[in-house]
Scaffold this motif. Structure first.
Motif, mmCIF file in Angstrom:
data_model
loop_
_atom_site.group_PDB
_atom_site.id
_atom_site.type_symbol
_atom_site.label_atom_id
_atom_site.label_comp_id
_atom_site.label_asym_id
_atom_site.label_seq_id
_atom_site.Cartn_x
_atom_site.Cartn_y
_atom_site.Cartn_z
ATOM 1 N N UNK A 301 0.841 -1.201 0.000
ATOM 2 C CA UNK A 301 0.000 0.000 0.000
ATOM 3 C C UNK A 301 0.876 1.251 0.000
ATOM 4 N N UNK A 302 0.292 2.365 -0.472
ATOM 5 C CA UNK A 302 0.942 3.664 -0.354
ATOM 6 C C UNK A 302 2.366 3.663 -0.869
ATOM 7 N N UNK A 303 3.260 4.210 -0.027
ATOM 8 C CA UNK A 303 4.657 4.320 -0.414
ATOM 9 C C UNK A 303 5.506 3.131 -0.028
ATOM 10 N N UNK A 304 4.903 2.058 0.488
ATOM 11 C CA UNK A 304 5.689 0.915 0.967
ATOM 12 C C UNK A 304 6.480 0.232 -0.151
ATOM 13 N N UNK A 305 5.849 -0.110 -1.298
ATOM 14 C CA UNK A 305 6.637 -0.782 -2.351
ATOM 15 C C UNK A 305 7.826 0.049 -2.807
ATOM 16 N N UNK A 306 7.631 1.356 -2.965
ATOM 17 C CA UNK A 306 8.723 2.235 -3.379
ATOM 18 C C UNK A 306 9.838 2.253 -2.342
ATOM 19 N N UNK A 307 9.472 2.188 -1.073
ATOM 20 C CA UNK A 307 10.442 2.249 0.008
ATOM 21 C C UNK A 307 11.272 0.977 0.111
ATOM 22 N N UNK A 308 10.619 -0.189 0.069
ATOM 23 C CA UNK A 308 11.311 -1.445 0.382
ATOM 24 C C UNK A 308 11.843 -2.174 -0.843
ATOM 25 N N UNK A 309 11.335 -1.855 -2.038
ATOM 26 C CA UNK A 309 11.797 -2.566 -3.232
ATOM 27 C C UNK A 309 11.547 -4.067 -3.118
ATOM 28 N N UNK A 310 12.586 -4.853 -3.393
ATOM 29 C CA UNK A 310 12.475 -6.316 -3.320
ATOM 30 C C UNK A 310 12.966 -6.869 -1.982
ATOM 31 N N UNK A 311 13.125 -5.987 -0.993
ATOM 32 C CA UNK A 311 13.740 -6.411 0.270
ATOM 33 C C UNK A 311 12.724 -6.768 1.343
ATOM 34 N N UNK A 312 11.470 -6.979 0.961
ATOM 35 C CA UNK A 312 10.434 -7.388 1.915
ATOM 36 C C UNK A 312 9.412 -8.231 1.167
ATOM 37 N N UNK A 313 8.623 -8.971 1.922
ATOM 38 C CA UNK A 313 7.521 -9.739 1.344
ATOM 39 C C UNK A 313 6.273 -8.868 1.419
ATOM 40 N N UNK A 314 5.660 -8.591 0.278
ATOM 41 C CA UNK A 314 4.487 -7.728 0.219
ATOM 42 C C UNK A 314 3.234 -8.556 -0.021
ATOM 43 N N UNK A 315 2.157 -8.196 0.693
ATOM 44 C CA UNK A 315 0.882 -8.895 0.566
ATOM 45 C C UNK A 315 -0.219 -7.860 0.382
ATOM 46 N N UNK A 316 -1.361 -8.239 -0.181
ATOM 47 C CA UNK A 316 -2.453 -7.288 -0.344
ATOM 48 C C UNK A 316 -3.043 -6.902 1.016
ATOM 49 N N UNK A 317 -3.494 -5.652 1.125
ATOM 50 C CA UNK A 317 -4.192 -5.266 2.346
ATOM 51 C C UNK A 317 -5.558 -5.954 2.369
ATOM 52 N N UNK A 318 -5.973 -6.346 3.568
ATOM 53 C CA UNK A 318 -7.303 -6.926 3.732
ATOM 54 C C UNK A 318 -7.371 -8.421 3.524
ATOM 55 N N UNK A 319 -6.228 -9.076 3.364
ATOM 56 C CA UNK A 319 -6.193 -10.524 3.143
ATOM 57 C C UNK A 319 -5.421 -11.175 4.289
ATOM 58 N N UNK A 320 -6.106 -11.513 5.397
ATOM 59 C CA UNK A 320 -5.390 -12.092 6.537
ATOM 60 C C UNK A 320 -4.754 -13.432 6.220
ATOM 61 N N UNK A 321 -5.320 -14.169 5.273
ATOM 62 C CA UNK A 321 -4.721 -15.442 4.888
ATOM 63 C C UNK A 321 -3.362 -15.252 4.242
#
Length: 374
Positions: A301-321
């Motif tokens: 969400x927001x600026x998170x992808x731009x901030x972390x690049x490929x250095x984190x695991x990203x998931x959609x908001x609202x999907x607890x699974x």
């Protein structure tokens, strides 16, 4: 603690010019914006700028702006108006602070340029609240001589709301001290009750946009894991009672730690950090996790992808699974966590330093002074 302004000596300036006078306006005591203003005040004061920070008294107690070389004044309307009247440039941090600064500058005898940094935001709410939010954004964007966005989406939003000049200026925050030794981390884990079990951490105020309800859904899914992870949440806010009731009723492996001054120590001891927010600009937790080499799972969400690049695991908001699965996958894959630790430190090395940020902001001030010079 006294709320009266603290007088500081005026720094000498080259060529006999008077020192540049800037007022930094904070609309609240948010950790990210306060840490940024503390860093900015330190750098500006060291460069001969006379800095006044107008903020809640609680923020001065927490961040010691006077210790950074600034003059502090409480954020009462009269104090803000008086401080702005004597400034060369006013720099507000956040929309609320931007609106208050714009009102304080209205009707003054001099034209004092206003800079606004948009540190945070959120997806547009619906109904009357959404209309009010858009109105606030438009008024602040149009009142500012320059809007500095902490992420590209904020720059784009400021332009849509009518900003005359919107630029990307990702604020740097102070780099934390070196991480804990293995023995110190072990002691921290023992204090938290995470001996011989994974430790997952989230840090941030207990408000709806942080996504903690979804995080508890994920924690419920983790109850089938062996060993059972412990989730600790460092932060305080209006949702504490609601979250505590749910943790107890559902028997969730979660501890609410309240507001902590040692969040960096807790983070250094964790196996995985998690950021489940509905919206983030330049997340303080994400920055600290990547710098510390702690594997991060965050919502895309927001600026998170731009901030972390490929250095984190990203998931959609609202999907607890998806959130639960991403964390569980990392807990069972130490090699993946180690790879993310290396990638996180490399990504952090690409971010602007405190010196870079101060230099960029000072160049904006100088540009505005040239524009407004008689």
């Amino acid at each position: 603690m006294s709320s009266s302004p603290v007088s500081l000596p005026v720094p000498a300036q080259p060529y006999g010019r008077p020192p540049l006078r800037t007022v930094q306006v904070l609309g609240g005591a948010g950790a990210g914006s306060c840490a940024h203003v503390r860093s900015l005040a330190t750098g500006l004061a060291a460069r001969g700028v006379r800095v006044t920070v107008c903020a809640p008294v609680a923020a001065e107690g927490e961040y010691d702006f006077t210790g950074a070389g600034a003059q502090f004044t409480p954020d009462a309307v009269s104090a803000l108006r008086a401080a702005c009247a004597g400034a060369d440039v006013v720099h507000a941090h956040g929309l609320r602070a931007g609106m208050r600064a714009a009102l304080a500058l209205r009707g003054g005898g001099r034209r004092v340029p206003l800079v606004v940094t948009w540190h945070g935001g959120a997806p547009e709410p619906a109904g009357a609240l959404g209309r009010l939010s858009r109105l606030l954004e438009r008024r602040v964007a149009r009142a500012a001589a320059v809007v500095l966005g902490a992420s590209s989406d904020q720059v784009d939003l400021a332009r849509r709301r009518g900003a005359r000049d919107a630029r990307l200026a990702a604020p740097a925050v102070p780099v934390a001290a070196a991480g804990e030794t293995a023995a110190e981390a072990g002691k921290t884990r023992a204090e938290l009750g995470a001996v011989e079990r994974p430790l997952v951490i989230a840090v941030g105020s207990l408000v709806a946009r942080r996504g903690y309800a979804l995080l508890l859904d994920a924690a419920r899914a983790w109850r089938v894991l062996d060993p059972l992870p412990l989730l600790v949440i460092a932060g305080e806010g209006p949702l504490r009672a609601e979250l505590a009731r749910r943790i107890e009723a559902e028997g969730l492996p979660v501890r609410l730690l309240g507001r902590r001054r040692d969040a960096d120590r807790l983070l250094a001891a964790a196996d995985v950090a998690v950021l489940p927010s509905r919206w983030e600009g330049r997340s303080l937790l994400a920055q600290e996790a990547l710098r510390a080499g702690v594997a991060l799972v965050a919502t895309e969400v927001g600026g998170v992808p731009e901030l972390v690049g490929d250095a984190a695991v990203l998931v959609p908001y609202g999907d607890p699974g998806a959130l639960a699965g991403a964390v569980a996958g990392l807990l069972h894959d130490p090699d993946r966590r180690a790879a993310l630790a290396l990638a996180g430190r490399a990504q952090a090395a690409t971010w602007p330093s405190e010196d870079d940020t101060v230099a960029q902001v000072l160049s904006v001030y100088d540009e505005l002074m040239e524009r407004h010079r008689p």
